[in-house]
Design a protein around this motif. Sequence first.
Motif, mmCIF file in Angstrom:
data_model
loop_
_atom_site.group_PDB
_atom_site.id
_atom_site.type_symbol
_atom_site.label_atom_id
_atom_site.label_comp_id
_atom_site.label_asym_id
_atom_site.label_seq_id
_atom_site.Cartn_x
_atom_site.Cartn_y
_atom_site.Cartn_z
ATOM 1 N N TRP A 146 0.736 -1.162 -0.005
ATOM 2 C CA TRP A 146 0.081 0.057 0.037
ATOM 3 C C TRP A 146 0.998 1.038 0.096
ATOM 4 N N THR A 147 1.962 1.153 0.741
ATOM 5 C CA THR A 147 2.857 2.304 0.982
ATOM 6 C C THR A 147 3.502 2.800 -0.571
ATOM 7 N N SER A 148 3.846 1.493 -1.010
ATOM 8 C CA SER A 148 4.807 1.552 -2.459
ATOM 9 C C SER A 148 3.904 2.210 -3.512
ATOM 10 N N ILE A 149 2.530 1.882 -3.591
ATOM 11 C CA ILE A 149 1.553 2.364 -4.565
ATOM 12 C C ILE A 149 0.620 3.605 -4.025
ATOM 13 N N PHE A 150 1.068 4.142 -3.163
ATOM 14 C CA PHE A 150 0.362 5.216 -2.449
ATOM 15 C C PHE A 150 -1.077 5.157 -2.410
ATOM 16 N N GLU A 151 -1.494 3.924 -2.034
ATOM 17 C CA GLU A 151 -3.218 3.503 -1.945
ATOM 18 C C GLU A 151 -3.277 3.034 -0.269
ATOM 19 N N PRO A 152 -4.430 3.267 0.116
ATOM 20 C CA PRO A 152 -5.396 4.222 -0.592
ATOM 21 C C PRO A 152 -5.146 5.615 -0.380
ATOM 22 N N VAL A 153 -4.134 6.038 0.568
ATOM 23 C CA VAL A 153 -3.691 7.372 0.411
ATOM 24 C C VAL A 153 -2.323 7.319 0.653
ATOM 25 N N SER A 154 -1.578 8.441 0.289
ATOM 26 C CA SER A 154 -0.243 8.579 0.425
ATOM 27 C C SER A 154 0.071 8.651 2.065
ATOM 28 N N THR A 155 1.143 7.714 2.544
ATOM 29 C CA THR A 155 1.483 7.742 3.813
ATOM 30 C C THR A 155 2.131 9.002 4.497
ATOM 31 N N PHE A 156 2.607 9.979 3.449
ATOM 32 C CA PHE A 156 3.160 11.126 4.012
ATOM 33 C C PHE A 156 2.057 11.976 4.823
ATOM 34 N N GLY A 157 1.005 11.717 4.629
ATOM 35 C CA GLY A 157 -0.133 12.471 5.367
ATOM 36 C C GLY A 157 -0.099 11.769 6.766
ATOM 37 N N LEU A 217 9.409 13.699 7.007
ATOM 38 C CA LEU A 217 10.609 13.894 6.387
ATOM 39 C C LEU A 217 9.964 13.817 4.801
ATOM 40 N N PRO A 218 11.005 13.979 3.784
ATOM 41 C CA PRO A 218 10.431 13.989 2.576
ATOM 42 C C PRO A 218 10.804 12.646 2.063
ATOM 43 N N TYR A 219 11.039 11.735 2.841
ATOM 44 C CA TYR A 219 11.100 10.299 2.529
ATOM 45 C C TYR A 219 10.442 9.518 3.716
ATOM 46 N N HIS A 220 10.010 8.315 3.283
ATOM 47 C CA HIS A 220 9.628 7.244 4.392
ATOM 48 C C HIS A 220 10.275 5.962 4.340
ATOM 49 N N ILE A 221 11.009 5.617 5.328
ATOM 50 C CA ILE A 221 11.610 4.654 5.422
ATOM 51 C C ILE A 221 10.449 3.313 6.061
ATOM 52 N N ILE A 222 10.190 2.234 5.217
ATOM 53 C CA ILE A 222 8.939 1.617 5.278
ATOM 54 C C ILE A 222 9.543 0.158 6.026
ATOM 55 N N HIS A 249 7.338 -6.295 17.190
ATOM 56 C CA HIS A 249 5.895 -6.064 16.741
ATOM 57 C C HIS A 249 5.657 -4.505 16.047
ATOM 58 N N CYS A 250 4.614 -4.291 15.662
ATOM 59 C CA CYS A 250 4.520 -3.013 14.750
ATOM 60 C C CYS A 250 3.686 -1.846 15.386
ATOM 61 N N LEU A 251 3.147 -2.350 16.624
ATOM 62 C CA LEU A 251 2.339 -1.272 17.315
ATOM 63 C C LEU A 251 3.044 -0.211 18.061
ATOM 64 N N SER A 252 2.956 1.218 17.439
ATOM 65 C CA SER A 252 3.643 2.373 18.019
ATOM 66 C C SER A 252 2.627 3.004 18.947
ATOM 67 N N GLN A 303 -2.589 5.568 18.438
ATOM 68 C CA GLN A 303 -1.895 4.258 17.952
ATOM 69 C C GLN A 303 -1.765 4.423 16.572
ATOM 70 N N ARG A 304 -0.362 3.906 16.118
ATOM 71 C CA ARG A 304 -0.040 3.966 14.917
ATOM 72 C C ARG A 304 0.604 2.543 14.654
ATOM 73 N N ILE A 305 0.721 2.234 13.236
ATOM 74 C CA ILE A 305 1.522 1.006 12.811
ATOM 75 C C ILE A 305 2.873 1.624 12.350
ATOM 76 N N TRP A 306 3.777 1.044 13.197
ATOM 77 C CA TRP A 306 5.311 1.479 12.953
ATOM 78 C C TRP A 306 5.727 0.915 11.357
ATOM 79 N N GLY A 307 6.598 1.904 10.529
ATOM 80 C CA GLY A 307 6.815 1.555 9.474
ATOM 81 C C GLY A 307 5.801 1.819 8.218
ATOM 82 N N PHE A 308 4.782 2.303 8.783
ATOM 83 C CA PHE A 308 3.333 2.424 7.754
ATOM 84 C C PHE A 308 2.835 3.855 8.071
ATOM 85 N N GLU A 309 2.555 3.962 9.449
ATOM 86 C CA GLU A 309 2.185 5.453 9.884
ATOM 87 C C GLU A 309 3.156 6.262 10.659
#
Length: 445
Positions: free
Chosen positions: A84-95, A112-117, A144-147, A165-171
């Motif tokens: 999802w992050t790589s194809i910018f769906e359903p939204v761009s993760t930069f938001g 940042l202007p880049y997102h390490i996924i 685990h990915c709960l931030s 609550q966010r998902i690490w490496g995604f949000e």
Amino acid sequence: MKEILDAILASDSKPADFANLALPESYRAVTVHKDEADMFDGMPTREKDPRKSLHLDEVPLPELGPGEALVAVMASSVNYNSVWTSIFEPVSTFGFLERYGRTSELARRHDLPYHIIGSDLAGVVLRTGPGVNAWQPGDEVVAHCLSVELENADGHNDTMLDPEQRIWGFETNFGGLAEIALVKSNQLMPKPAHLSWEEAAAPGLVNSTAYRQLVSRNGAGMKQGDNVLIWGASGGLGSYATQMALAGGANPICVVSSPQKADICRSMGAEAIIDRNAEGYRFWKDENTQDPREWKRFGKRIRELTGGEDVDIVFEHPGRETFGASVYVTRKGGTITTCASTSGYMHSYDNRYLWMSLKRIIGSHFANYREAWEANRLIAKGKIHPTLSKTYSLQETGQAAHDVHRNAHQGKVGVLCLAPREGMGVRDAEMRAKHIDAINRFRNV
């Protein structure tokens, strides 16, 4: 990075050796770029290619904050959120990163202007921030990915309900598809000693998600004897749900899309299997109209496999394509748990079959720390096994994400980050030998 890797590979390294290592100013990481967020605009989802959007960049080492840890990542894996992050769906993760960055001065690091996924890792703790007592440099861990911030009362009964609550490496930024990752210390768990780095990195997100969705009281609360319909039963999520159903005394009804995937389910011990392609199920007549006759035919087939019983639980994640059928085939008083919508987010179903039969739909999203810990414990004890089918190098992450996007994979695909080759990191060879066939089950396909 060479000194860090040498210390990890050495058999006599002590915590003090890791604590005294000089940290690099930069490291390699898989990223998406903010100025490319519209690169696939107007294209059909299937045509969007992660190989074009994912980059292997040299990035600065982030500042370490209180309650955090820097981890040398030996291996990671690709999840659907990476796609999802790589194809910018359903939204761009930069938001996500922009909103997180506004919450505090420390969180501003993530915008940042880049997102390490990447939302999985297996590796070694390098540094811990102020207030971290449970972990020290040199500890071998998975994450685990709960931030979660845990500054709001809503999160203290179930951390997944925390408004921050966010998902690490995604949000969040600084994810696991990299040579070094930044995590909160309460994301860390002991690495299962009998697994290699890439095997240990594979279960994290999907295993924890399946545990909450199927086993936990926050999900379906599965019990012995339950009939559990599992969509995509040989896939990244479904393969863990199938194992949990079998280990917990339930009866999985495994839905797959090929004879090869059916064989994988049989190798895990499942007996009730439906090849939806071979049996020709088409739940939609056209783009806007579902076909209840196909729901009924599907329900009849399930009862043939269960001795006349309907399913107690449906393990849902395809979403739009299957949801109407899932609601229909669930028994009276049964439960549909959903954690994703890989075929579309806008679900529709005949509500008469829900309200008149007192069925429940439960939304399930990842897992809290306790659930993730319990799921990891099952891996460590050899009750549940990794479903790793193939491993890529860090520079091949785009191809790995492309394969997952096209469903051209089985189980999970791993990514070697600092680990120079597969098979490293095993600390308990005796236990590994007892479970080697199950560990390699997906690799032998």
